[in-house]
Design a protein around this motif. Structure first.
Motif, PDB file in Angstrom:
ATOM      1  N   UNK A   6       0.748  -1.297  -0.003  1.00 43.32           N
ATOM      2  CA  UNK A   6       0.112   0.029   0.161  1.00 43.32           C
ATOM      3  C   UNK A   6       0.825   0.999   0.220  1.00 43.32           C
ATOM      4  N   UNK A   7       1.882   1.358   0.679  1.00 37.39           N
ATOM      5  CA  UNK A   7       2.853   2.431   0.838  1.00 37.39           C
ATOM      6  C   UNK A   7       3.591   2.614  -0.297  1.00 37.39           C
ATOM      7  N   UNK A   8       3.980   1.449  -1.145  1.00 36.48           N
ATOM      8  CA  UNK A   8       4.719   1.656  -2.462  1.00 36.48           C
ATOM      9  C   UNK A   8       3.763   2.355  -3.574  1.00 36.48           C
ATOM     10  N   UNK A   9       2.446   2.574  -3.220  1.00 33.94           N
ATOM     11  CA  UNK A   9       1.602   3.481  -4.212  1.00 33.94           C
ATOM     12  C   UNK A   9       1.875   5.055  -4.198  1.00 33.94           C
ATOM     13  N   UNK A  10       2.586   5.349  -2.982  1.00 32.91           N
ATOM     14  CA  UNK A  10       2.822   6.907  -3.220  1.00 32.91           C
ATOM     15  C   UNK A  10       1.976   7.574  -2.519  1.00 32.91           C
ATOM     16  N   UNK A  11       0.973   7.151  -2.024  1.00 31.08           N
ATOM     17  CA  UNK A  11      -0.153   8.160  -1.462  1.00 31.08           C
ATOM     18  C   UNK A  11       0.056   8.351  -0.077  1.00 31.08           C
ATOM     19  N   UNK A  12       1.148   7.847   0.697  1.00 35.97           N
ATOM     20  CA  UNK A  12       1.415   8.174   2.001  1.00 35.97           C
ATOM     21  C   UNK A  12       2.722   8.653   1.872  1.00 35.97           C
ATOM     22  N   UNK A  13       3.069   9.666   2.933  1.00 40.80           N
ATOM     23  CA  UNK A  13       4.462  10.297   2.740  1.00 40.80           C
ATOM     24  C   UNK A  13       5.559   9.236   2.996  1.00 40.80           C
ATOM     25  N   UNK A  14       5.347   8.289   3.657  1.00 39.62           N
ATOM     26  CA  UNK A  14       6.330   7.159   3.798  1.00 39.62           C
ATOM     27  C   UNK A  14       6.087   5.872   2.765  1.00 39.62           C
ATOM     28  N   UNK A  15       7.139   5.637   2.154  1.00 41.45           N
ATOM     29  CA  UNK A  15       7.231   4.732   1.137  1.00 41.45           C
ATOM     30  C   UNK A  15       7.127   3.019   1.693  1.00 41.45           C
ATOM     31  N   UNK A  16       7.546   3.128   2.794  1.00 43.36           N
ATOM     32  CA  UNK A  16       7.988   1.934   3.661  1.00 43.36           C
ATOM     33  C   UNK A  16       7.192   1.848   5.196  1.00 43.36           C
ATOM     34  N   UNK A  17       6.910   0.791   5.518  1.00 40.89           N
ATOM     35  CA  UNK A  17       6.271   0.674   6.775  1.00 40.89           C
ATOM     36  C   UNK A  17       7.136   1.187   7.983  1.00 40.89           C
ATOM     37  N   UNK A  18       6.831   1.898   8.665  1.00 42.90           N
ATOM     38  CA  UNK A  18       7.887   2.744   9.679  1.00 42.90           C
ATOM     39  C   UNK A  18       8.144   2.009  10.802  1.00 42.90           C
ATOM     40  N   UNK A  19       7.190   0.868  11.390  1.00 50.70           N
ATOM     41  CA  UNK A  19       7.344   0.091  12.499  1.00 50.70           C
ATOM     42  C   UNK A  19       8.392  -0.760  12.264  1.00 50.70           C
ATOM     43  N   UNK A  20       9.560  -0.853  13.081  1.00 49.13           N
ATOM     44  CA  UNK A  20      10.332  -1.782  12.903  1.00 49.13           C
ATOM     45  C   UNK A  20      10.359  -2.979  13.860  1.00 49.13           C
ATOM     46  N   UNK A  21      10.532  -4.293  13.537  1.00 43.66           N
ATOM     47  CA  UNK A  21      10.064  -5.259  14.261  1.00 43.66           C
ATOM     48  C   UNK A  21      11.372  -5.426  15.197  1.00 43.66           C
ATOM     49  N   UNK A  22      10.881  -5.738  16.388  1.00 43.58           N
ATOM     50  CA  UNK A  22      11.811  -6.023  17.476  1.00 43.58           C
ATOM     51  C   UNK A  22      11.597  -7.510  18.191  1.00 43.58           C
TER      52      UNK A  22
END
Length: 165
Positions: A15-31
């Motif tokens: 969904x982010x790769x469509x460019x409709x969101x300011x961030x192109x990748x999911x921000x949450x990093x898995x811990x």
């Protein structure tokens, strides 16, 4: 659960790769554990390995003090010489608080407004820790332990106590 998490990350990334969101990748990093969470939340880079090693033999509160000492001594230093002590002290205190709170509150990021090395009237240097409202999310015990860690870091950096005039 991990399979479902990976599936949801793929959906989010698509969904982010469509460019409709300011961030192109999911921000949450898995811990994977608290060590990853602390390093990702406040750093410094490389502290997770040390936290994991310490957690094999020590309780959480002791881990915070050991990690704070290592940071204050410059083991993970990623800072230049300008304001080095301030930066090391601030990093050590934030990381210790993140360990105390298990990386689950805003206190390590927003609750510590700043850490400064200041001068007493006799020109000796002391450590000043400034708190902001979000420190309350840490809870009373962890707030108090932050001051104790601050004093421990002060001693590690060979700074004097504050001397009111």
């Amino acid at each position: 659960m991990e399979t479902e998490l990976r599936r949801l990350y793929k959906i989010s990334d698509a969904a982010r790769s469509c460019g409709l969101d300011p961030a192109l990748k999911t921000e949450c990093i898995e811990a994977q554990d608290i060590a990853d969470l602390v390093e990702g939340l406040v750093g410094p880079k490389g502290v997770a390995l040390s936290i994991r090693e310490l957690s094999k033999t020590k309780p959480r509160e002791e881990i915070a003090f050991y990690a704070a000492k290592e940071i204050a001594e410059g083991k993970f230093a990623q800072t230049d010489e300008e304001r080095r002590e301030e930066k090391l002290a601030e990093q050590a205190i934030r990381t210790a608080l993140a360990i105390f709170t298990e990386g689950l509150t805003a206190a390590p990021i927003q609750g510590i407004a700043q850490v400064k090395v200041k001068k007493n009237a006799d020109q000796t240097r002391y450590l000043g820790i400034y708190f902001a409202g979000p420190i309350r999310s840490a809870g009373g015990t962890d707030q108090a332990l932050t001051l104790v860690v601050g004093d421990y870091v002060r001693r590690t950096l060979n700074l004097d106590v504050y001397k009111p005039t």
